[in-house]
Design an enzyme around this catalytic site. Structure first.
Site, PDB file in Angstrom:
ATOM      1  N   LYS A   1     -18.900 -55.973  32.469  1.00 42.08           N
ATOM      2  CA  LYS A   1     -17.560 -55.376  32.397  1.00 42.08           C
ATOM      3  C   LYS A   1     -17.041 -55.176  33.817  1.00 42.08           C
ATOM      4  O   LYS A   1     -17.819 -54.803  34.716  1.00 42.08           O
ATOM      5  CB  LYS A   1     -17.683 -54.037  31.656  1.00 42.08           C
ATOM      6  CG  LYS A   1     -16.374 -53.327  31.354  1.00 42.08           C
ATOM      7  CD  LYS A   1     -16.662 -52.026  30.582  1.00 42.08           C
ATOM      8  CE  LYS A   1     -15.413 -51.256  30.226  1.00 42.08           C
ATOM      9  NZ  LYS A   1     -15.733 -50.016  29.481  1.00 42.08           N
TER      10      LYS A   1
ATOM     11  N   SER B   1     -12.905 -49.437  25.501  1.00 43.51           N
ATOM     12  CA  SER B   1     -12.377 -50.212  26.602  1.00 43.51           C
ATOM     13  C   SER B   1     -13.179 -51.476  26.927  1.00 43.51           C
ATOM     14  O   SER B   1     -12.655 -52.361  27.596  1.00 43.51           O
ATOM     15  CB  SER B   1     -12.302 -49.328  27.848  1.00 43.51           C
ATOM     16  OG  SER B   1     -13.597 -48.929  28.261  1.00 43.51           O
TER      17      SER B   1
ATOM     18  N   SER C   1     -16.447 -46.505  24.216  1.00 43.88           N
ATOM     19  CA  SER C   1     -15.994 -47.785  24.774  1.00 43.88           C
ATOM     20  C   SER C   1     -16.976 -48.934  24.655  1.00 43.88           C
ATOM     21  O   SER C   1     -16.605 -50.079  24.908  1.00 43.88           O
ATOM     22  CB  SER C   1     -15.620 -47.607  26.253  1.00 43.88           C
ATOM     23  OG  SER C   1     -14.364 -46.992  26.350  1.00 43.88           O
TER      24      SER C   1
END
Lengths: 483, 495
Positions: B79, B154, B178
């Site tokens: 990420k 996210s 997330s």
């Protein structure tokens, strides 16, 4: 100052002392002063994304030792908090400090002005990180630059109670505080380089009133002299304002050493809301019993200990004591010299506060860097006491040692030819010759004008080239003349 | 043999070990896949050249008999709020668009040490703030099951990339769900470890007391292998826990016989789950029960306060964490030439997106003098109550089972107009972060209809007991094949 046109001043001081750790408080960067800008930085102290602080335990030890030295309660669980504000020298947009749970609280320091010891409360001592430094000169004059070498250097913030009543007391407090930090080897106490910085809160009130007046905060005072001057001016200014029926405004003022006055800081930035909250990147700081006990046991010598010894035990005169206590290196020098010549502390002190002090006054490192080793000075004083050299000769030897031309005082005395003659026959002969050739003076002496003896002593010394103890000559002459 | 795109990490590791496959082949297949599925917008930076070099290094190691374990040669994604030295770490924000990371995050360093190939930096909501990946300065990521829908957030890019076969596993971060919610929306497995289990060093902070790095993979076993590599104390993160690290992979086959599974009454009452979600979760629990688990109802009475509590604490911390992005030392600077204040305003005004600004404002307010006690301190007290709820529940059960989200993946644009509705979609995941426990999402069903969407089961464990969670996930995957379902080719679904 204590009573000035019916007003008294109330002063509280905030001191920021850089702690003498090798690395910064939350990363491994070195703390050394004076390096090339931005050469002592890393992702942590530059506030890079993702970087996290890790507490340097050496900084904690310095603060705890200091707290113990001034009788603080050590909070065995304290909390680091973020003080949020924007400024280019502050890499993370917040300073890691301590807020409602500081490391040390409720200490006390005794200051002595004119022989009147007064206890001054210390509200708190906490740990925090220093900021970087904005530089306004660089290759492009239209730009500002920032040096982050200082960002993350550990600081102890030491906050006094508003217990100080005069600029003289404030200076005495600062001197004592600084001496303690230096004795603990926790801070180098260098005000010019900013490793010992002071802000002052000052207000005035009519004598007898217990409520505090409106205070102003003075910043940018970087010497003891300026502390005294800035406070005196600010107190006068506030009294002028009140005497004219005005009101003191709560504000931050800067000491302008050029203009020799305080002036308001530009822009009213002091209405900051710092939005303190516990730093979630750091666990509460726990000083457990074992750690605290060890630091308590390791308690080093403090200024008060030395003062007690020099004054009480050795009976030195007060000005010598003051100088040998405040200047730790000089005091250490004194003790080292004394250990070589334990019988005569007054003479040793006299040499150290006069001759040694004059020699090292402007030297880097102070008395610790004195070219005359304390051991050599002790030996030299021993020679004087044993009647081997006279004090005038000893001074010559001292300068010889100081110039690096000799290291052993006895050898130097011989080389300089200032050793006293230890030959009673030569002395007796010289005395006889002088008596024989100074009929008029001898008559005067015998007629009762005893002071003429000085002239006769001088004559004997001249004949022997000064290498005898004048006291001994005096004694011998009197014996002969009074017979 | 299944196609390279369908391999799980565990399967690929076995093939590499048998020398039936090279890391070069596998990495090339992933890179090709990334090109093929560009429409997903799951990737912010594809590290093709570096990845091929790393793959070749790995093949050489293996040929020399010096392979470093099951992750050696496995292509993984990270990420884009996790730092990889020499590569931009944008956090999905314009303000860091050109910021090249100066160092490796600890979790990344540990993956490297295990020999992994790091192939892509993946899309996310800006600074991790969002539940749909729509708050990204690089545009929304799309759900590989239906490109008109969100992959969740996210860590949307990470979940989409694993689901679509761009990589065999990913590192995500989970501050309020997330990792778990996008894993559920994309039909992959994702673990949010206990706070302190994985180092946060080198992870761009959103809310420091809630952030945690964790793996996403195609099975619970894949997740466990990734955990084995990244978990453990890190002296550079003071909040990382100095605890021994178990062999997480060993927990997968442990079974659930005698495992006590609790169903939180409030989650099933409050959530307003769709019928599909409720049925899939119920069925999964029945599977666990059939495998020997003992199921009972429990109470987590303070659940209703979790979202409010979260948005006070997380925004407060974020407002301070994001203060460093001021354009002075790094990142993009916007200087109108009218002094310092204008530089700050312009840099931050143009650098941050709307949701990030909203949260900075909220957090600044929460910490302000006069409001601190009413908001921040009170929220901390509520947080303590939520932790206590879990403590009490875990006195009676070993694992808690619940939905991940009330619905499957919602449509892009569906909730952007109303931030509060968006916040409420995190009701089932947020308590885990506040309560300091661990939680996992595993696929447990597909919604009905012409375009089925994955549904996730949440498994919550005691602090530092990721093993029980992985054991339950393993048992479910032993008995079902939901985790083997792959999104339809070509993405479809775009109106």
């Amino acid at each position: 100052m204590n009573d000035h046109r019916g007003f008294e001043s109330v002063i509280g001081l905030e001191v920021h002392a850089q702690l003498l750790t090798r690395s910064k408080i939350f990363c491994g960067c070195p703390t050394a002063f004076g390096a090339t800008p931005n050469s002592h930085v890393c992702p942590v102290c530059l506030g890079h994304p993702g970087a996290l602080p890790v507490l340097n335990r050496a900084a904690v030890e310095h603060a705890v030792r200091f707290g113990l030295a001034i009788g603080c309660r050590i909070n065995q669980r304290s909390v680091f908090a973020r003080k949020n504000y924007f400024y280019p020298d502050l890499p993370k947009g917040y300073q890691i400090s301590q807020f409602d749970r500081p490391l040390c609280e409720h200490g006390q320091l005794v200051v002595d002005v004119d022989g009147q010891p007064r206890p001054i409360g210390i509200i708190r001592v906490h740990l925090e990180e220093d900021a970087g430094k904005n530089l306004h000169q660089g290759s492009d004059p239209s730009r500002s630059y920032v040096d982050y070498n200082r960002a993350g250097v550990p600081l102890a913030e030491i906050v006094s109670a508003p217990d100080l009543r005069s600029p003289a007391e404030a200076v005495a407090y600062l001197r004592e505080l600084r001496a303690i930090l230096i004795y603990l080897e926790s801070c180098d106490g260098n005000m010019q380089e900013g490793s010992f910085r002071c802000d002052a809160n000052v207000s005035v009130r009519p004598v007898g009133q217990s409520a505090l007046g409106t205070r102003t905060e003075l910043k940018n005072i970087n010497s003891f002299k300026f502390v005294a001057q800035a406070l005196e001016h600010e107190i006068e200014r506030q009294i002028d304002v009140l005497a004219d029926g005005g009101q003191v405004e709560q504000e931050t003022r800067l000491w302008d050493e050029e203009a020799h006055r305080t002036r308001p800081m530009r822009g009213k930035e002091e209405s900051h809301d710092y939005r303190y909250f516990p730093d979630p990147d750091l666990l509460p700081l726990v000083v457990d019993d074992g750690w605290l006990e060890r630091l308590r046991r390791e308690r080093p010598l403090l200024p008060a200990d030395r003062r007690a010894r020099l004054q009480g035990e050795l009976g030195l005169p007060a000005p010598d004591v003051a100088m040998l206590v405040e200047d730790k290196a000089l005091g250490d020098y004194f003790e080292a010299a004394l250990s070589r010549c334990p019988g005569n502390p007054r003479a040793v002190a006299n040499w150290v506060v006069n001759d040694v002090q004059a020699l090292v006054k402007n030297a880097v490192g102070g008395a610790a860097a004195c070219p005359v080793a304390p051991d050599a000075l002790g030996a030299l004083i021993g020679l004087v006491d044993a009647g081997v050299v006279a004090s005038a000769g000893a001074r010559q030897v001292f300068f010889e040692l100081a110039a690096g031309r000799a290291s052993d005082p006895a050898v130097a005395a011989r080389a300089l030819g200032v050793e006293l003659v230890d030959d009673s026959a030569a002395l007796a002969a010289a005395v006889d010759q002088v008596i024989a050739s100074s009929g008029a003076e001898v008559d005067k002496y015998r007629a009762g004008k005893k002071q003429v003896i000085g002239y006769l002593v001088g004559q004997v010394l001249r004949r022997l080239g000064g290498k005898v103890d004048p006291k001994q000559v005096n004694e011998l002459l009197r014996r002969r003349l009074d017979a | 043999m299944t196609s390279l795109d369908d391999l799980s990490l565990t399967e690929a590791a076995a093939l590499l070990e048998r020398r039936a496959l090279t890391s070069r082949e596998l990495t090339a297949a992933c890179l090709a896949r990334a090109e093929q599925r560009r429409s997903l917008n799951s990737v912010i930076a594809l590290l093709a050249d570096r990845a091929m070099v790393e793959a070749e290094d790995s093949d050489r190691r293996r040929a020399a008999g010096a392979a470093r374990g099951p992750l050696d040669g496995i292509p993984l994604g990270v990420k884009d709020n996790i730092l990889l030295a020499g590569v931009p770490a944008t956090a999905g924000s314009n303000i860091l668009r050109r910021h090249v990371a100066a160092y490796d995050a600890t979790a990344v360093e540990r993956l490297r040490r295990a020999g992994a190939v790091l192939l892509a930096k993946l899309n996310l909501d800006e600074f991790g703030m969002g539940s749909s990946n729509e708050n990204s300065a690089f545009g929304p990521c799309r759900n590989p099951w239906d490109e008109s829908r969100t992959p969740g957030g996210s860590s949307g890019g990470a979940a989409a990339a694993v689901a679509a076969g761009l990589c065999l596993g990913c590192l995500g971060t989970d501050t309020g769900g997330s990792i778990r919610q996008p894993a559920a929306f994309c039909g992959v497995s994702g673990l949010r470890p206990t706070y302190g289990r994985v180092s946060r060093y080198g992870v761009i902070a959103f809310a420091s007391s809630l952030d945690q790095v964790g793996p996403l993979g195609r099975s619970a076993g894949d997740v466990a292998l990734l955990m084995n590599a990244i978990a453990g104390h890190d002296p550079r993160d003071s909040t990382s826990a100095p605890r021994p690290v178990p062999d997480f992979a060993a927990a997968i086959g442990r079974g659930v016989r005698g495992l006590r599974v609790g169903l939180p009454r409030e989650y099933f009452e409050l959530g307003g789950c769709t019928a599909d979600v409720a049925a899939a979760v119920r069925d999964a629990i029945a599977v666990l029960e059939a495998a020997g688990a003992r199921v009972s109802e429990i109470a987590l009475p303070h659940t209703r306060y979790a979202i409010a509590c979260y948005y006070l604490i997380a925004t407060a911390e974020a407002s301070s964490n994001l203060a460093r992005y001021d354009g002075v030392r790094y990142g993009d600077r916007v200087d109108p030439g009218r002094g310092l204040a204008e530089l700050y305003l312009a840099t931050r005004g143009q650098g941050f997106g709307a949701e990030v600004k909203r949260r900075i404002l909220l957090g600044t307010f929460v910490l302000s003098a006069g409001y601190y006690d009413a908001y921040y301190r009170r929220a901390q007290q509520v947080r303590t109550l939520i932790s206590r709820d879990f403590e009490q529940a875990f006195a009676a059960v070993d694992v808690i089972a619940a939905p991940i989200a009330p619905t499957p993946a919602f449509a892009l644009g569906e909730k952007t107009a109303d931030p509060l509705t968006m916040y409420l979609s995190d009701i089932f995941t947020i308590s885990v972060n506040l309560g300091g426990v661990c939680g996992m999402s595993v696929p447990c069903g597909l919604s009905a209809g012409p375009r089925p969407l994955p549904i996730g089961l949440q498994l919550i464990g005691r602090p530092f007991d990721e093993e029980s969670v992985l054991a339950a996930a393993g048992a479910l995957q032993e008995a079902t094949d939901w985790h083997r379902r792959r999104p339809p080719e070509g993405g479809s679904g775009r109106p």
